[in-house]
Design a protein around this motif. Structure first.
Motif, mmCIF file in Angstrom:
data_model
loop_
_atom_site.group_PDB
_atom_site.id
_atom_site.type_symbol
_atom_site.label_atom_id
_atom_site.label_comp_id
_atom_site.label_asym_id
_atom_site.label_seq_id
_atom_site.Cartn_x
_atom_site.Cartn_y
_atom_site.Cartn_z
ATOM 1 N N LEU A 187 0.827 -1.204 0.000
ATOM 2 C CA LEU A 187 0.000 0.000 0.000
ATOM 3 C C LEU A 187 0.864 1.259 0.000
ATOM 4 C CD1 LEU A 187 -2.837 1.172 0.061
ATOM 5 C CD2 LEU A 187 -2.745 1.124 2.555
ATOM 6 N N ILE A 188 1.946 1.259 0.768
ATOM 7 C CA ILE A 188 2.851 2.420 0.790
ATOM 8 C C ILE A 188 3.422 2.668 -0.599
ATOM 9 C CG2 ILE A 188 5.055 3.283 1.672
ATOM 10 C CD1 ILE A 188 4.482 1.811 4.278
ATOM 11 N N ALA A 189 3.834 1.592 -1.269
ATOM 12 C CA ALA A 189 4.407 1.715 -2.620
ATOM 13 C C ALA A 189 3.371 2.216 -3.613
ATOM 14 C CB ALA A 189 4.974 0.370 -3.064
ATOM 15 N N GLU A 190 2.133 1.728 -3.500
ATOM 16 C CA GLU A 190 1.089 2.161 -4.421
ATOM 17 C C GLU A 190 0.751 3.635 -4.224
ATOM 18 O OE1 GLU A 190 -2.095 -0.514 -3.682
ATOM 19 O OE2 GLU A 190 -1.260 -2.138 -4.902
ATOM 20 N N LYS A 191 0.690 4.055 -2.957
ATOM 21 C CA LYS A 191 0.383 5.458 -2.669
ATOM 22 C C LYS A 191 1.514 6.380 -3.134
ATOM 23 C CE LYS A 191 -3.555 4.899 -0.404
ATOM 24 N NZ LYS A 191 -4.837 5.502 -0.827
ATOM 25 N N ALA A 192 2.745 5.880 -3.103
ATOM 26 C CA ALA A 192 3.883 6.686 -3.552
ATOM 27 C C ALA A 192 3.853 6.926 -5.050
ATOM 28 C CB ALA A 192 5.191 6.009 -3.163
ATOM 29 N N ASP A 193 3.222 6.009 -5.789
ATOM 30 C CA ASP A 193 3.045 6.173 -7.236
ATOM 31 C C ASP A 193 4.364 6.414 -7.965
ATOM 32 O OD1 ASP A 193 1.659 6.266 -9.607
ATOM 33 O OD2 ASP A 193 1.109 8.380 -9.417
ATOM 34 N N GLY A 194 5.330 5.537 -7.704
ATOM 35 C CA GLY A 194 6.603 5.615 -8.420
ATOM 36 C C GLY A 194 7.620 6.545 -7.812
ATOM 37 N N ASP A 195 7.285 7.205 -6.708
ATOM 38 C CA ASP A 195 8.169 8.165 -6.040
ATOM 39 C C ASP A 195 8.833 7.474 -4.850
ATOM 40 O OD1 ASP A 195 9.342 10.181 -4.567
ATOM 41 O OD2 ASP A 195 7.703 11.600 -4.835
ATOM 42 N N LEU A 196 10.062 6.995 -5.037
ATOM 43 C CA LEU A 196 10.765 6.274 -3.970
ATOM 44 C C LEU A 196 11.043 7.188 -2.783
ATOM 45 C CD1 LEU A 196 12.183 3.731 -2.939
ATOM 46 C CD2 LEU A 196 14.236 4.466 -4.165
ATOM 47 N N ARG A 197 11.355 8.427 -3.035
ATOM 48 C CA ARG A 197 11.638 9.362 -1.948
ATOM 49 C C ARG A 197 10.440 9.486 -1.012
ATOM 50 N NH1 ARG A 197 13.601 14.484 -4.460
ATOM 51 N NH2 ARG A 197 11.434 14.650 -5.120
ATOM 52 N N SER A 198 9.240 9.645 -1.581
ATOM 53 C CA SER A 198 8.032 9.740 -0.768
ATOM 54 C C SER A 198 7.773 8.454 0.001
ATOM 55 C CB SER A 198 6.823 10.056 -1.656
ATOM 56 O OG SER A 198 6.949 11.320 -2.252
ATOM 57 N N PRO A 222 -2.945 8.953 2.731
ATOM 58 C CA PRO A 222 -3.633 9.557 1.577
ATOM 59 C C PRO A 222 -2.850 9.371 0.282
ATOM 60 C CG PRO A 222 -2.532 11.263 2.835
ATOM 61 C CD PRO A 222 -2.331 9.975 3.597
ATOM 62 N N THR A 223 -3.587 9.435 -0.821
ATOM 63 C CA THR A 223 -2.955 9.417 -2.140
ATOM 64 C C THR A 223 -2.483 10.819 -2.482
ATOM 65 O OG1 THR A 223 -4.384 7.617 -2.869
ATOM 66 C CG2 THR A 223 -3.285 8.896 -4.586
ATOM 67 N N ARG A 224 -1.240 10.947 -2.922
ATOM 68 C CA ARG A 224 -0.704 12.270 -3.247
ATOM 69 C C ARG A 224 -1.289 12.778 -4.565
ATOM 70 N NH1 ARG A 224 3.286 9.961 -0.249
ATOM 71 N NH2 ARG A 224 4.424 11.361 1.146
ATOM 72 N N ASN A 225 -1.614 14.050 -4.554
ATOM 73 C CA ASN A 225 -2.129 14.690 -5.765
ATOM 74 C C ASN A 225 -0.941 15.152 -6.601
ATOM 75 O OD1 ASN A 225 -3.725 15.878 -7.681
ATOM 76 N ND2 ASN A 225 -4.122 17.725 -6.486
ATOM 77 N N ARG A 226 -0.605 14.385 -7.623
ATOM 78 C CA ARG A 226 0.585 14.674 -8.423
ATOM 79 C C ARG A 226 0.193 15.139 -9.816
ATOM 80 N NH1 ARG A 226 4.829 12.266 -5.734
ATOM 81 N NH2 ARG A 226 4.300 10.602 -4.296
ATOM 82 N N GLN A 227 1.136 15.815 -10.455
ATOM 83 C CA GLN A 227 0.975 16.168 -11.853
ATOM 84 C C GLN A 227 2.161 15.611 -12.635
ATOM 85 O OE1 GLN A 227 0.275 20.542 -11.651
ATOM 86 N NE2 GLN A 227 -1.643 20.033 -12.661
ATOM 87 N N TYR A 228 1.876 15.116 -13.841
ATOM 88 C CA TYR A 228 2.889 14.413 -14.611
ATOM 89 C C TYR A 228 3.077 15.028 -15.989
ATOM 90 C CZ TYR A 228 2.282 10.902 -10.993
ATOM 91 O OH TYR A 228 2.209 10.267 -9.790
ATOM 92 N N GLY A 229 4.217 14.703 -16.582
ATOM 93 C CA GLY A 229 4.522 15.148 -17.934
ATOM 94 C C GLY A 229 3.698 14.395 -18.953
ATOM 95 N N VAL A 230 3.817 14.825 -20.188
ATOM 96 C CA VAL A 230 2.918 14.335 -21.223
ATOM 97 C C VAL A 230 3.078 12.840 -21.495
ATOM 98 C CG1 VAL A 230 4.510 14.934 -23.098
ATOM 99 C CG2 VAL A 230 2.059 14.807 -23.553
ATOM 100 N N PHE A 231 4.298 12.280 -21.394
ATOM 101 C CA PHE A 231 4.482 10.862 -21.690
ATOM 102 C C PHE A 231 3.773 9.985 -20.668
ATOM 103 C CE2 PHE A 231 8.196 12.757 -23.850
ATOM 104 C CZ PHE A 231 7.939 12.281 -25.125
ATOM 105 N N ASP A 232 3.892 10.337 -19.402
ATOM 106 C CA ASP A 232 3.203 9.577 -18.361
ATOM 107 C C ASP A 232 1.687 9.737 -18.466
ATOM 108 O OD1 ASP A 232 5.496 8.501 -17.000
ATOM 109 O OD2 ASP A 232 5.892 10.508 -16.247
ATOM 110 N N VAL A 233 1.238 10.928 -18.842
ATOM 111 C CA VAL A 233 -0.191 11.168 -19.006
ATOM 112 C C VAL A 233 -0.752 10.319 -20.153
ATOM 113 C CG1 VAL A 233 -1.903 12.891 -19.707
ATOM 114 C CG2 VAL A 233 -0.190 13.465 -17.999
#
Length: 411
Positions: A187-198, A222-233
């Motif tokens: 769950l921690i990894a999923e909530k981090a959404d690819g952000d190892l630092r978080s 909580p799930t972090r509200n992130r914004q991503y670049g066009v390739f990830d989008v």
């Protein structure tokens, strides 16, 4: 209390978790930059917490570089950048022969309106630098960064996969003597959404004062509200399984809906190999374009949700064949606009001169006068030049009209 980010920070580039190809590409570029005639700068890009800054810092420490680091989004004047980074970049070594590395982080945080001269200053540093210059950004496709992109080798950092994050978190727990449930780490990894630092920060906070971490202890995370670049989008959009998931993509996008529409249009033929899927997707995108057009014409913003629905959920749902993993292409329309920017500027300046002298609207000047002016300039250079002088046009404007820029010989 020692932060785990520092305690478990890698000491060599081989210890960096995730994005191995990007790290190796960066190390290879620095090695070549010191010897060969390669691009003077590297632009590391990708979402937060995936190792961009860490790669530069660890590489400098491991191989004995003097690192000159500057957060570009915190600098508000050209003079500051040139004083701190410009001087350092102009000299490849310092006393004792130590190699130097210049690092400008978060360059996409520069605001051209407020930070005037910063982009030209960075370009000047790259062109005049005697040492490797490294830049980092979350979104490298911001239009203001185009002049910088052309001077750099682009190195992409992807979100770190959940299994990789979980494996690293398990190792931390083992060294700290903490017993943790696998579901909790997942769950921690999923909530981090690819952000190892978080993920590391979350784990340390959740285990503070504990020796056992259960799933129930992390379910509130909580799930972090992130914004991503066009390739990830684009990747998330094309692989959406529900209408809600597709619609939520817009909330995560760093680019506006009009630009995203161009990216979708350009890459549909690459993603969908089935002809019927492609036809259906373009039909939905065309409907979105109709709504965007009506919205812009009438200023009725109530139409925006319908346009976004067609552009996202309409495009990706109901396909017969799963989309393919492809290398997404930059929209040709944006490239054309960029390449013709100078020509359009000259045209607009010419139209402004015609409009002012002839007391016409720009539209009438474009449709009723401008075509004849081009014909005159191409067919009779003498008259064309006299008209150009009357309009106070420069040689560049006359050349755009088709007039030979060399002045006619006097007889």
């Amino acid at each position: 209390m020692l932060l785990w980010l520092q305690k478990y920070r890698p000491r060599t580039i081989s210890e960096i978790v995730g994005n191995t190809n990007a790290v190796n590409q960066f190390a290879d570029w620095v090695s070549k930059r010191l010897k060969d005639n390669v691009k003077k700068a590297a632009l590391l890009y990708g979402p937060p917490g995936v190792g961009k800054s860490l790669t530069v810092q660890v590489y400098a420490e491991q191989f004995g570089f003097d690192l000159i680091e500057l957060n570009a989004s915190d600098v508000r004047a050209k003079e500051q950048i040139m004083r701190i980074a410009g001087t350092a970049a102009s000299q490849s070594t310092i006393f004792g022969g130590i190699k130097r590395l210049v690092f400008l982080d978060e360059i996409d945080g520069i605001n051209p309106a407020e930070d005037k001269g910063c982009i030209p200053a960075i370009i000047d540093i790259i062109n005049k630098s005697n040492c490797p210059v490294v830049l980092a950004a979350n979104d490298p496709w911001d239009p203001k960064l185009r002049p910088i992109r052309d001077l750099c080798i682009l190195i992409r950092y992807n979100k770190i996969r959940s299994p990789t994050i979980i494996k690293f978190l398990k190792e931390i727990c083992r060294k700290e003597g903490i017993v943790v449930e696998d579901r909790a780490l997942t769950l921690i990894a999923e909530k981090a959404d690819g952000d190892l630092r978080s993920a590391i920060i979350d784990l340390q906070v959740l285990t503070e004062g504990r020796r056992y971490l259960r799933f129930e202890d992390v379910i509130w995370l909580p799930t972090r509200n992130r914004q991503y670049g066009v390739f990830d989008v684009l990747k998330e959009l094309f692989w959406s399984k529900t209408a809600l998931q597709a619609r939520l993509v817009m909330e995560k996008s760093l680019i506006d809906h009009e630009t995203l529409k161009l990216w979708i249009h350009e890459n549909l033929p690459l993603v969908y190999s089935d002809l019927s899927d492609l036809v259906r997707a373009y039909d939905m995108l065309s409907k979105a374009d109709v709504f965007f057009g009506r919205m812009n014409k009438t200023q009725n913003w109530d139409l925006l949700p319908y346009a976004l629905e067609f552009m996202t959920a309409g495009v990706v749902l109901g396909v017969k064949k799963k989309p393919e993993f492809v290398k997404y292409q930059f929209p040709q329309k944006l490239l054309l606009i960029s390449l013709t920017r100078n020509s359009r500027k000259i045209r607009d300046e010419t139209l402004s001169a015609l409009s002012e002298k002839c007391k016409l609207s720009r539209r009438k000047a474009l449709t009723e006068v401008f075509p004849y002016l081009k014909v005159i300039a191409e067919e009779n250079s003498s008259i064309g030049r006299r008209i150009g002088e009357w309009l106070n046009l420069s040689e560049d404007h006359l050349k755009y009209l088709g007039l030979k820029t060399s002045k006619p010989k006097k007889t």
